[in-house]
Design a protein around this motif. Structure first.
Motif, PDB file in Angstrom:
ATOM      1  N   LEU A   1      39.844  28.326  46.602  1.00  0.00           N
ATOM      2  CA  LEU A   1      39.306  29.592  47.075  1.00  0.00           C
ATOM      3  C   LEU A   1      40.468  30.407  47.614  1.00  0.00           C
ATOM      4  O   LEU A   1      41.287  29.903  48.393  1.00  0.00           O
ATOM      5  N   MET A   2      40.556  31.654  47.183  1.00  0.00           N
ATOM      6  CA  MET A   2      41.569  32.573  47.683  1.00  0.00           C
ATOM      7  C   MET A   2      40.856  33.718  48.390  1.00  0.00           C
ATOM      8  O   MET A   2      39.985  34.370  47.808  1.00  0.00           O
ATOM      9  N   LEU A   3      41.184  33.933  49.645  1.00  0.00           N
ATOM     10  CA  LEU A   3      40.723  35.102  50.388  1.00  0.00           C
ATOM     11  C   LEU A   3      41.904  36.047  50.457  1.00  0.00           C
ATOM     12  O   LEU A   3      43.009  35.629  50.832  1.00  0.00           O
ATOM     13  N   CYS A   4      41.703  37.313  50.101  1.00  0.00           N
ATOM     14  CA  CYS A   4      42.847  38.227  50.105  1.00  0.00           C
ATOM     15  C   CYS A   4      42.430  39.636  50.485  1.00  0.00           C
ATOM     16  O   CYS A   4      41.261  40.009  50.400  1.00  0.00           O
ATOM     17  N   ASN A   5      43.432  40.387  50.902  1.00  0.00           N
ATOM     18  CA  ASN A   5      43.227  41.792  51.233  1.00  0.00           C
ATOM     19  C   ASN A   5      42.820  42.570  49.983  1.00  0.00           C
ATOM     20  O   ASN A   5      43.181  42.192  48.871  1.00  0.00           O
ATOM     21  N   PRO A   6      42.102  43.669  50.151  1.00  0.00           N
ATOM     22  CA  PRO A   6      41.737  44.495  48.996  1.00  0.00           C
ATOM     23  C   PRO A   6      42.870  45.402  48.532  1.00  0.00           C
ATOM     24  O   PRO A   6      42.712  46.147  47.569  1.00  0.00           O
ATOM     25  N   PHE A   7      44.028  45.333  49.206  1.00  0.00           N
ATOM     26  CA  PHE A   7      45.195  46.132  48.842  1.00  0.00           C
ATOM     27  C   PHE A   7      46.391  45.205  48.667  1.00  0.00           C
ATOM     28  O   PHE A   7      46.542  44.227  49.391  1.00  0.00           O
ATOM     29  N   ASP A   8      47.261  45.516  47.692  1.00  0.00           N
ATOM     30  CA  ASP A   8      48.456  44.709  47.515  1.00  0.00           C
ATOM     31  C   ASP A   8      49.472  45.064  48.593  1.00  0.00           C
ATOM     32  O   ASP A   8      49.236  45.941  49.427  1.00  0.00           O
ATOM     33  N   THR A   9      50.615  44.386  48.583  1.00  0.00           N
ATOM     34  CA  THR A   9      51.616  44.608  49.628  1.00  0.00           C
ATOM     35  C   THR A   9      52.259  45.984  49.537  1.00  0.00           C
ATOM     36  O   THR A   9      52.881  46.442  50.488  1.00  0.00           O
ATOM     37  N   ALA A  10      52.105  46.670  48.404  1.00  0.00           N
ATOM     38  CA  ALA A  10      52.610  48.039  48.254  1.00  0.00           C
ATOM     39  C   ALA A  10      51.576  49.068  48.702  1.00  0.00           C
ATOM     40  O   ALA A  10      51.820  50.267  48.617  1.00  0.00           O
ATOM     41  N   GLY A  11      50.403  48.603  49.155  1.00  0.00           N
ATOM     42  CA  GLY A  11      49.368  49.510  49.637  1.00  0.00           C
ATOM     43  C   GLY A  11      48.431  50.037  48.560  1.00  0.00           C
ATOM     44  O   GLY A  11      47.579  50.872  48.839  1.00  0.00           O
ATOM     45  N   GLN A  12      48.552  49.519  47.340  1.00  0.00           N
ATOM     46  CA  GLN A  12      47.694  49.959  46.239  1.00  0.00           C
ATOM     47  C   GLN A  12      46.418  49.115  46.194  1.00  0.00           C
ATOM     48  O   GLN A  12      46.452  47.926  46.512  1.00  0.00           O
ATOM     49  N   PRO A  13      45.293  49.706  45.805  1.00  0.00           N
ATOM     50  CA  PRO A  13      44.061  48.915  45.680  1.00  0.00           C
ATOM     51  C   PRO A  13      44.269  47.764  44.700  1.00  0.00           C
ATOM     52  O   PRO A  13      44.841  47.939  43.627  1.00  0.00           O
ATOM     53  N   LEU A  14      43.823  46.576  45.089  1.00  0.00           N
ATOM     54  CA  LEU A  14      43.971  45.389  44.252  1.00  0.00           C
ATOM     55  C   LEU A  14      42.809  45.314  43.269  1.00  0.00           C
ATOM     56  O   LEU A  14      41.660  45.463  43.647  1.00  0.00           O
ATOM     57  N   THR A  15      43.144  45.098  42.011  1.00  0.00           N
ATOM     58  CA  THR A  15      42.134  44.922  40.980  1.00  0.00           C
ATOM     59  C   THR A  15      42.252  43.499  40.453  1.00  0.00           C
ATOM     60  O   THR A  15      43.331  43.075  40.033  1.00  0.00           O
ATOM     61  N   VAL A  16      41.148  42.748  40.501  1.00  0.00           N
ATOM     62  CA  VAL A  16      41.141  41.367  40.027  1.00  0.00           C
ATOM     63  C   VAL A  16      39.926  41.183  39.131  1.00  0.00           C
ATOM     64  O   VAL A  16      38.823  41.627  39.460  1.00  0.00           O
ATOM     65  N   HIS A  17      40.136  40.524  37.989  1.00  0.00           N
ATOM     66  CA  HIS A  17      39.059  40.260  37.040  1.00  0.00           C
ATOM     67  C   HIS A  17      39.055  38.774  36.684  1.00  0.00           C
ATOM     68  O   HIS A  17      40.092  38.109  36.772  1.00  0.00           O
ATOM     69  N   GLY A  18      37.914  38.286  36.239  1.00  0.00           N
ATOM     70  CA  GLY A  18      37.835  36.933  35.716  1.00  0.00           C
ATOM     71  C   GLY A  18      38.831  36.765  34.581  1.00  0.00           C
ATOM     72  O   GLY A  18      38.985  37.662  33.754  1.00  0.00           O
TER      73      GLY A  18
END
Length: 117
Positions: free
Chosen positions: A62-79
């Motif tokens: 299980l990975m819990l993560c911020n909704p933004f990457d370290t550059a401050g951009q919205p994180l997009t994750v897909h299966g």
């Protein structure tokens, strides 16, 4: 956004590019992938071995993560995306689970699978 002391790990989330195969279908192209670094909590939930005609180590995480990457951009994750952390390689299982505070997206809960061997 979750504070860094709660999410002590930096992981790379890898998204494939896309290409067209010889039948005209759009398919994943890992040679044209992009990566985003994100703060995360990594937790192994199960581990197993598959010794039926092979010597495989299988882990579900299980990975819990911020909704933004370290550059401050919205994180997009897909299966099907990939996650890399401390020399381990995972595949995202299914869509990420967004967790919201009363006013905004707070973090993602993402199931991962690793298979070695």
């Amino acid at each position: 956004m979750i504070p860094g002391d709660v999410l002590p790990h930096l992981v790379d989330v890898e998204h494939p590019g896309s290409t067209t195969d010889r039948y005209g279908n759009t398919v994943a192209d890992w040679s044209a992938s992009t990566r985003a670094e994100v703060a995360a909590w990594m937790q192994q939930n199960t581990g197993a071995e598959n010794t039926d005609q092979r010597d495989a180590q299988i882990g579900e995480w299980l990975m819990l993560c911020n909704p933004f990457d370290t550059a401050g951009q919205p994180l997009t994750v897909h299966g099907g995306d990939r996650v890399h952390w401390q020399g381990l390689h995972f595949e995202v299982i299914g869509p990420p689970g967004p967790a919201s505070s009363p006013v905004e997206l707070h973090h993602y809960e993402i199931r991962l699978k690793s298979v070695e061997g």
